[in-house]
Design an enzyme around this catalytic site. Structure first.
Site, PDB file in Angstrom:
ATOM      1  N   LEU A  55     -35.298 -27.320 -46.089  1.00 16.08           N
ATOM      2  CA  LEU A  55     -35.082 -25.894 -45.838  1.00 16.08           C
ATOM      3  C   LEU A  55     -33.711 -25.749 -45.179  1.00 16.08           C
ATOM      4  O   LEU A  55     -33.379 -26.496 -44.263  1.00 16.08           O
ATOM      5  CB  LEU A  55     -36.157 -25.323 -44.907  1.00 16.08           C
ATOM      6  CG  LEU A  55     -37.561 -25.135 -45.484  1.00 16.08           C
ATOM      7  CD1 LEU A  55     -38.507 -24.630 -44.399  1.00 16.08           C
ATOM      8  CD2 LEU A  55     -37.557 -24.163 -46.647  1.00 16.08           C
ATOM      9  N   ASP A  56     -32.912 -24.779 -45.628  1.00 14.02           N
ATOM     10  CA  ASP A  56     -31.617 -24.515 -45.016  1.00 14.02           C
ATOM     11  C   ASP A  56     -31.799 -24.168 -43.542  1.00 14.02           C
ATOM     12  O   ASP A  56     -32.867 -23.658 -43.144  1.00 14.02           O
ATOM     13  CB  ASP A  56     -30.900 -23.363 -45.727  1.00 14.02           C
ATOM     14  CG  ASP A  56     -30.404 -23.768 -47.108  1.00 14.02           C
ATOM     15  OD1 ASP A  56     -30.354 -24.982 -47.385  1.00 14.02           O
ATOM     16  OD2 ASP A  56     -30.085 -22.864 -47.906  1.00 14.02           O
ATOM     17  N   PRO A  57     -30.783 -24.400 -42.715  1.00 17.54           N
ATOM     18  CA  PRO A  57     -30.910 -24.126 -41.276  1.00 17.54           C
ATOM     19  C   PRO A  57     -31.416 -22.721 -40.945  1.00 17.54           C
ATOM     20  O   PRO A  57     -32.239 -22.563 -40.041  1.00 17.54           O
ATOM     21  CB  PRO A  57     -29.489 -24.346 -40.756  1.00 17.54           C
ATOM     22  CG  PRO A  57     -28.919 -25.370 -41.682  1.00 17.54           C
ATOM     23  CD  PRO A  57     -29.498 -25.053 -43.028  1.00 17.54           C
ATOM     24  N   LYS A  58     -30.944 -21.707 -41.656  1.00 21.85           N
ATOM     25  CA  LYS A  58     -31.341 -20.333 -41.346  1.00 21.85           C
ATOM     26  C   LYS A  58     -32.734 -19.970 -41.844  1.00 21.85           C
ATOM     27  O   LYS A  58     -33.281 -18.925 -41.484  1.00 21.85           O
ATOM     28  CB  LYS A  58     -30.326 -19.353 -41.933  1.00 21.85           C
ATOM     29  CG  LYS A  58     -28.953 -19.417 -41.285  1.00 21.85           C
ATOM     30  CD  LYS A  58     -28.012 -18.392 -41.893  1.00 21.85           C
ATOM     31  CE  LYS A  58     -26.627 -18.452 -41.254  1.00 21.85           C
ATOM     32  NZ  LYS A  58     -25.694 -17.463 -41.838  1.00 21.85           N
ATOM     33  N   VAL A  59     -33.306 -20.813 -42.688  1.00 19.63           N
ATOM     34  CA  VAL A  59     -34.602 -20.516 -43.310  1.00 19.63           C
ATOM     35  C   VAL A  59     -35.730 -21.067 -42.453  1.00 19.63           C
ATOM     36  O   VAL A  59     -35.654 -22.182 -41.934  1.00 19.63           O
ATOM     37  CB  VAL A  59     -34.662 -21.116 -44.730  1.00 19.63           C
ATOM     38  CG1 VAL A  59     -36.018 -20.824 -45.377  1.00 19.63           C
ATOM     39  CG2 VAL A  59     -33.536 -20.550 -45.589  1.00 19.63           C
TER      40      VAL A  59
END
Length: 334
Positions: free
Chosen positions: A81-85
């Site tokens: 998962l991307d950092p912001k997700v």
């Protein structure tokens, strides 16, 4: 399609019929460690955490924190998962680490907020988003960890939850490896106004969902200290799912006790070892080999169909790839 008609079905939701090959077969209760009866230390060694990843850290950082917190030698996650997700991030511990490959064919689900760069009528938004269900072609983003070549991915469903001006909130079920940011970008192009992803949360990764098993990092810290300092293991045990959870969606073959040790020592699964199996197995399918106590023994590729496994009396039924059960759980009976 009306919004209430969308069927949120992923491959992990397929119901499979069980075929009986030997109805008289039994299992010896003295052997093995059924998932629900494993001692706490063993439960950790063969466990998976259904983690609610917070926005901010990378998936790798979260796994590193868990390894340090629990003093583990190995851990791995089931899909970056991307950092912001935020959202569902299965984290496999120690001996269960390799089982995350089983989640690849299970599908994933997200709730996303798409912001349009221009005004579009609601009926047009619904019609265009419906067109993106099914097979689509994507190229990974510039900052992805894989080669940027075109590839086909499947969108199982898109369910529009709310439209507020230029903001569209929707739920989407996709094949593993589908980039939601790219999907939104292409839907914006199809709508003629452009669009970008404002927010994203993963709500499912195969059998792991937003349910009572989902835990936060803060929960884990508390539960771990309850166990280590106060001897209360109830909460920590519930926070860790047995590795068998990760193969719930896979077709399975259940084997007799006498075949377990041979498989754990590297043998492929022969037809005489099978007691029951799922209907619908095709050659080449990834299958889970289970004991009659529902313990995961190994993963492998089927070399026969369900019908062939049921009817034949000899031959190799599953080419074993990864073994998860220790060799000393069942005695050598071969």
């Amino acid at each position: 399609m009306a919004r209430d008609e969308v069927r949120r079905i992923l491959p992990a939701d397929i119901k499979r019929e069980v075929l009986i090959k030997d109805e008289k077969a039994e299992t010896n209760p003295k052997w093995g460690f059924p998932p629900e009866k494993r001692p706490m230390e063993m439960h950790m060694q063969f466990g998976i955490i259904n983690l609610d990843k917070p926005p901010g850290p990378t998936s790798h950082e979260v796994v590193a924190w868990i390894k340090k917190l629990f003093n583990l030698s190995k851990a791995g996650h089931g899909g970056t998962l991307d950092p912001k997700v935020s959202g569902v991030l299965p984290v496999a511990l120690e001996r269960a680490t390799r089982v995350v490959q089983a989640l690849l064919p299970a599908g994933k689900e997200y709730v996303a907020l798409m912001h349009l760069h221009g005004d579009v009528p609601e009926d047009r938004i619904l019609a265009v988003m419906k067109e993106f269900q099914g097979e689509i072609i994507q190229r990974p983003p510039l900052r992805s960890a894989v080669k940027r070549r075109l590839r086909t991915r499947k969108v199982y469903y898109i369910d529009v939850l709310e439209i507020d001006g230029r903001d569209v909130l929707f739920r989407v079920g996709v094949e593993a490896g589908t980039y939601i940011r790219s999907l939104i970008h292409h839907m914006g192009l199809a709508l003629g106004v452009g669009a970008h992803m404002a927010e994203l949360r993963r709500t499912r990764s195969g059998p792991f969902k937003e349910d009572e098993t989902l835990v936060t990092l803060h929960d884990l810290v508390d539960y771990y200290h309850f166990w280590k300092e106060d001897g209360i293991e109830e909460y920590f045990r519930k926070a860790i799912q047995p590795m068998e959870k990760a193969v719930e969606h896979l077709p399975k073959v259940w084997i007799r006790d006498s075949a377990v040790s041979a498989v754990t020592h590297g043998a492929d699964l022969a037809v005489p070892g099978i007691v029951k199996l799922h209907k619908g197995i095709k050659k080449g399918d990834l299958v889970a080999i289970m004991t009659l106590k529902d313990e995961l023994v190994a993963l492998g590729k089927a070399t026969m169909t369900s019908g062939e496994m049921l009817q034949r009396s000899k031959g190799i039924a599953v080419d074993v790839d990864k073994v998860f059960m220790p060799r000393d759980w069942y005695p050598k009976l071969w």
